[in-house]
Design a protein around this motif. Structure first.
Motif, PDB file in Angstrom:
ATOM      1  N   CYS A  84      10.363   4.438   3.081  1.00 49.01           N
ATOM      2  CA  CYS A  84       9.039   3.890   2.907  1.00 49.01           C
ATOM      3  C   CYS A  84       8.285   3.977   4.234  1.00 49.01           C
ATOM      4  O   CYS A  84       8.739   3.428   5.234  1.00 49.01           O
ATOM      5  N   LEU A  85       7.157   4.681   4.272  1.00 51.93           N
ATOM      6  CA  LEU A  85       6.328   4.724   5.479  1.00 51.93           C
ATOM      7  C   LEU A  85       5.055   3.931   5.215  1.00 51.93           C
ATOM      8  O   LEU A  85       4.326   4.198   4.258  1.00 51.93           O
ATOM      9  N   MET A  86       4.816   2.934   6.073  1.00 54.79           N
ATOM     10  CA  MET A  86       3.633   2.087   5.906  1.00 54.79           C
ATOM     11  C   MET A  86       2.852   2.033   7.205  1.00 54.79           C
ATOM     12  O   MET A  86       3.426   1.650   8.219  1.00 54.79           O
ATOM     13  N   PRO A  87       1.555   2.355   7.222  1.00 52.39           N
ATOM     14  CA  PRO A  87       0.757   2.863   6.110  1.00 52.39           C
ATOM     15  C   PRO A  87       1.221   4.246   5.647  1.00 52.39           C
ATOM     16  O   PRO A  87       1.922   4.941   6.381  1.00 52.39           O
ATOM     17  N   ASN A  88       0.813   4.604   4.439  1.00 54.36           N
ATOM     18  CA  ASN A  88       1.285   5.846   3.809  1.00 54.36           C
ATOM     19  C   ASN A  88       0.628   7.090   4.419  1.00 54.36           C
ATOM     20  O   ASN A  88      -0.410   6.986   5.063  1.00 54.36           O
ATOM     21  N   GLY A 201      -0.701  -6.720   2.221  1.00 54.92           N
ATOM     22  CA  GLY A 201       0.727  -6.781   1.964  1.00 54.92           C
ATOM     23  C   GLY A 201       1.175  -5.784   0.904  1.00 54.92           C
ATOM     24  O   GLY A 201       0.354  -5.087   0.296  1.00 54.92           O
ATOM     25  N   ARG A 202       2.461  -5.722   0.675  1.00 55.67           N
ATOM     26  CA  ARG A 202       3.011  -4.763  -0.294  1.00 55.67           C
ATOM     27  C   ARG A 202       2.603  -5.100  -1.716  1.00 55.67           C
ATOM     28  O   ARG A 202       2.603  -4.240  -2.591  1.00 55.67           O
ATOM     29  N   ASN A 203       2.259  -6.376  -1.927  1.00 55.05           N
ATOM     30  CA  ASN A 203       1.835  -6.793  -3.269  1.00 55.05           C
ATOM     31  C   ASN A 203       0.316  -6.753  -3.430  1.00 55.05           C
ATOM     32  O   ASN A 203      -0.211  -7.221  -4.426  1.00 55.05           O
ATOM     33  N   GLY A 204      -0.385  -6.210  -2.431  1.00 59.30           N
ATOM     34  CA  GLY A 204      -1.837  -6.100  -2.535  1.00 59.30           C
ATOM     35  C   GLY A 204      -2.607  -7.284  -1.986  1.00 59.30           C
ATOM     36  O   GLY A 204      -3.837  -7.253  -1.896  1.00 59.30           O
ATOM     37  N   GLU A 205      -1.895  -8.357  -1.614  1.00 57.54           N
ATOM     38  CA  GLU A 205      -2.562  -9.507  -0.988  1.00 57.54           C
ATOM     39  C   GLU A 205      -3.223  -9.047   0.322  1.00 57.54           C
ATOM     40  O   GLU A 205      -2.608  -8.315   1.096  1.00 57.54           O
ATOM     41  N   ALA A 206      -4.467  -9.465   0.550  1.00 65.58           N
ATOM     42  CA  ALA A 206      -5.155  -9.048   1.780  1.00 65.58           C
ATOM     43  C   ALA A 206      -5.738 -10.244   2.516  1.00 65.58           C
ATOM     44  O   ALA A 206      -6.145 -11.225   1.899  1.00 65.58           O
ATOM     45  N   LYS A 246      -8.475   1.210  -1.673  1.00 67.70           N
ATOM     46  CA  LYS A 246      -8.588   2.624  -2.043  1.00 67.70           C
ATOM     47  C   LYS A 246      -7.407   3.437  -1.503  1.00 67.70           C
ATOM     48  O   LYS A 246      -6.941   4.380  -2.140  1.00 67.70           O
ATOM     49  N   LEU A 247      -6.928   3.079  -0.299  1.00 72.45           N
ATOM     50  CA  LEU A 247      -5.838   3.840   0.337  1.00 72.45           C
ATOM     51  C   LEU A 247      -4.466   3.299  -0.043  1.00 72.45           C
ATOM     52  O   LEU A 247      -3.458   3.804   0.431  1.00 72.45           O
ATOM     53  N   ASP A 248      -4.432   2.272  -0.863  1.00 74.16           N
ATOM     54  CA  ASP A 248      -3.188   1.554  -1.183  1.00 74.16           C
ATOM     55  C   ASP A 248      -2.454   1.252   0.125  1.00 74.16           C
ATOM     56  O   ASP A 248      -1.263   1.512   0.311  1.00 74.16           O
ATOM     57  N   TYR A 249      -3.227   0.686   1.024  1.00 74.92           N
ATOM     58  CA  TYR A 249      -2.813   0.473   2.405  1.00 74.92           C
ATOM     59  C   TYR A 249      -1.859  -0.711   2.523  1.00 74.92           C
ATOM     60  O   TYR A 249      -2.069  -1.756   1.928  1.00 74.92           O
ATOM     61  N   VAL A 250      -0.817  -0.566   3.353  1.00 70.52           N
ATOM     62  CA  VAL A 250       0.056  -1.703   3.677  1.00 70.52           C
ATOM     63  C   VAL A 250       0.162  -1.826   5.196  1.00 70.52           C
ATOM     64  O   VAL A 250       0.520  -0.855   5.878  1.00 70.52           O
ATOM     65  N   ALA A 270      -8.807   2.609  12.516  1.00 64.97           N
ATOM     66  CA  ALA A 270      -7.493   2.843  13.109  1.00 64.97           C
ATOM     67  C   ALA A 270      -6.450   2.260  12.153  1.00 64.97           C
ATOM     68  O   ALA A 270      -6.524   1.082  11.811  1.00 64.97           O
ATOM     69  N   PRO A 271      -5.516   3.092  11.704  1.00 67.35           N
ATOM     70  CA  PRO A 271      -4.534   2.635  10.701  1.00 67.35           C
ATOM     71  C   PRO A 271      -3.340   1.961  11.357  1.00 67.35           C
ATOM     72  O   PRO A 271      -2.193   2.366  11.171  1.00 67.35           O
ATOM     73  N   ARG A 272      -3.627   0.911  12.115  1.00 68.79           N
ATOM     74  CA  ARG A 272      -2.582   0.250  12.909  1.00 68.79           C
ATOM     75  C   ARG A 272      -3.157  -1.019  13.530  1.00 68.79           C
ATOM     76  O   ARG A 272      -4.351  -1.258  13.431  1.00 68.79           O
ATOM     77  N   VAL A 273      -2.271  -1.788  14.179  1.00 70.01           N
ATOM     78  CA  VAL A 273      -2.755  -2.905  14.984  1.00 70.01           C
ATOM     79  C   VAL A 273      -3.685  -2.335  16.049  1.00 70.01           C
ATOM     80  O   VAL A 273      -3.532  -1.178  16.450  1.00 70.01           O
ATOM     81  N   HIS A 274      -4.637  -3.149  16.489  1.00 66.55           N
ATOM     82  CA  HIS A 274      -5.736  -2.597  17.276  1.00 66.55           C
ATOM     83  C   HIS A 274      -6.062  -3.464  18.482  1.00 66.55           C
ATOM     84  O   HIS A 274      -5.957  -4.680  18.425  1.00 66.55           O
ATOM     85  N   ASN A 275      -6.461  -2.817  19.552  1.00 66.13           N
ATOM     86  CA  ASN A 275      -6.804  -3.520  20.785  1.00 66.13           C
ATOM     87  C   ASN A 275      -7.818  -4.653  20.559  1.00 66.13           C
ATOM     88  O   ASN A 275      -7.729  -5.714  21.168  1.00 66.13           O
TER      89      ASN A 275
END
Lengths: 375, 375
Positions: A84-88, A201-206, A246-250, A270-275
């Motif tokens: 499993c790679l998150m984000p995809n 989250g993996r269950n779609g909670e944001a 839209k990106l089914d982002y986790v 940025a698809p990651r933690v950010h400054n």
């Protein structure tokens, strides 16, 4: 859980610190000799396209995430095929390419600055004329902290400003980018730069952090201020939720905006933690790092509210005296353990205060001992 | 800085997590195979009296501190002769021996429960008679989490309670402690158990956390609640400052008290970060771990106020489902990565809330999914 992380810089280190506290262990894939994250996990030293190392990361870890978005697409897919790679990889593909990213935002009805795709000097010349006004040429891929960017003057005023004249300027800009595929964006006359950090989250909670205001110096983030109740919070939050859905982002995602005529115009994501989310470490109920780990593990997310008025200053190039910084009330010192070098992010300072006036006075004291980027 | 730490358990791990974030690196001296702190620093595997290992720790690190107070006195002095050991060996000597500790407190005019020194069965028999009422026999050294303690019934009621009769009971208690030097304390009928965590810097600057209320189960800490404004705050704070000043103490120190007839009676002190201060990690502006590091480095100390109403529950013996815990708002999950075993502290959960009512309701939800020690 054993969490694999692509990249082992300071973002990886802070993810590791949050995750180790929760009982997880880490392997960081990074080509550097002694990256910051090596202090909180195993360091798998390899290039980001090293097939064997990627295979090991995918097979040995329970899940894989990243702190560095410029992972080659083939590497991302190699891992996603195994684990499993998150984000995809799809989310990464969009975030890695300014053309795809802009088209993606436009497809969602979100505003971006007028832009044209650039593959030649001729595209620049035509683009400058088409966009009108000053513009900025950016490589499609692999840009960060203002690198891979060239500003082009307004052709209408270029002569007054002593500009080299349009075709010459275009050619030298193209050369500065070494002829890499690029985009030309109309320069935005913004009131301020803001960004939103969100987590899904993996269950779609944001959950969404407060919209923060950023100030850059020499293309590098200098100061982030987090106030609750920004009038643009709802708009930014809607954009973040839409993008993640839209990106089914986790995981954690950041979107940077310009505020132009009181409205949000997306700069990039940025698809990651950010400054611009570092203030949350010590400044919010749950840091972006803890929430990223909770998200990818599939655990419930934590509260994103700030614990007061909060700001963050980056420590770039050289470190100030920690004792002088910590003598200011409400401060926290973060040093990534990197070798000082001009323009390099070495750490950051978070400062909290009970109200805005106190925050401003603490920031004044801090700015007297911390040099901004490039100073 | 390279910080040496004697002991590599969860306290060491949390010190390491705080210190790595500030740019320090760690070496932990611990005889265990894979102690929790090994995830955030180098692990020097050796016994606490291994001369060669102590020498290495002293020589290779910039300064040495500890997370485990039962360091042999000779080891502490060996390090102090070579490098800076904080807290100092004199403070350790006092904290390691219940007789010295009680005499030290009495010398400062601080209240302790009536007690007698015990070196024989006869001392117990005489002590029980002298103290009057139920009492508790504790080894002078190396006790923790209720280990090395035997309760003795009130001789006046022993017959009614089916006690074995005084001399027989004394002999078996003495045997339970394997004849180790001990103290006999008069059992305190306390209203509650409280503790104070304080920190003192190298320049003598001191800060004190709010007085917290502790609940134990089977001799192990189960719950800590941190409210500001405890009526006994000033008294506890005065005691902590007095003790630290007198010992020329550097670092975090904890003092446990019984509240008897509305007044503080000292139970014991711990010359280190303390379980009853874990709530400060995520629950106070500066955690006890960060403040300990700031203290021993010689940096200014951080603010000790809580960020709301805060409580902590220990995870002992087995871990509950993290998702069930984190589903409760305001919670933070801490897992030390230890192998589960009955009576073993495996982690803790911190919960914050905007007011006491919300805190109580969150605690109710947590206590429905977390088993208390010994349950």
């Amino acid at each position: 859980m054993h969490i694999g992380v692509i990249g082992g810089g300071q973002l990886g280190q802070m993810l590791g610190l949050a995750g180790v506290a929760m009982g997880h262990r880490f392997t960081f894939l990074d080509p550097a000799m002694e990256p910051p994250a090596a202090s909180v996990g195993r360091h798998l030293r390899a290039e980001f396209d090293d097939a064997e190392a990627l295979e090991r990361l995918a097979v040995e870890c329970d899940l894989v995430t990243l702190e560095f978005e410029n992972v080659p697409q083939a590497s991302a897919e190699r891992i996603a095929a195994r684990n499993c790679l998150m984000p995809n990889p799809q989310a990464l593909a969009v975030a890695q390419d300014r053309v795809e990213e802009k088209q993606f935002f436009e497809g969602l009805g979100l505003s971006v600055a007028p832009w044209v795709q650039v593959d030649s000097v001729r595209d620049i010349v035509q683009g400058v004329a088409h966009l009108g006004g000053a513009s900025i040429l950016k490589t499609r891929r692999f840009g960060y902290d203002g690198k891979g960017q060239v500003r082009l003057a307004d052709p209408a005023h270029a002569a007054h400003e002593g500009g080299p004249g349009n075709p010459g300027e275009a050619a030298s800009a193209w050369e500065a980018l070494a002829g890499a595929p690029a985009v030309l964006e109309k320069l935005q006359h913004f009131e301020r730069e803001v960004s939103i950090v969100a987590v899904r989250g993996r269950n779609g909670e944001a959950r969404v952090y407060p919209l923060v205001t950023n100030e850059h110096r020499h293309g590098i983030l200098w100061q982030t201020t987090a106030h609750t109740g920004d009038p643009l919070q709802a708009d930014a939050e809607r954009a973040a939720r839409l993008v993640m859905e839209k990106l089914d982002y986790v995981g954690v995602l950041a979107i940077e905006f310009f505020v132009v005529d009181g409205r949000l115009v997306i700069n990039e994501m940025a698809p990651r933690v950010h400054n611009s989310g570092h203030w949350s470490l010590g400044g919010a109920r749950t840091s972006q790092f803890e929430n990223h780990i909770r998200a990818v593990i599939g655990w419930p997310l934590g509260e994103t509210d700030p614990i007061g008025e909060v700001a963050m200053l980056n420590l770039v190039g050289t470190l100030p005296d920690p004792a002088a910084v910590l003598a200011v009330p409400g401060t926290q010192w973060h040093d990534y353990g990197k070798t000082p070098r001009p323009g390099r992010k070495l750490g950051h300072v978070t400062v909290t205060a009970p109200d805005r006036t106190a925050l401003e006075s603490r920031l004044d004291r801090l700015r007297a001992v911390i040099r901004p980027p490039g100073a």
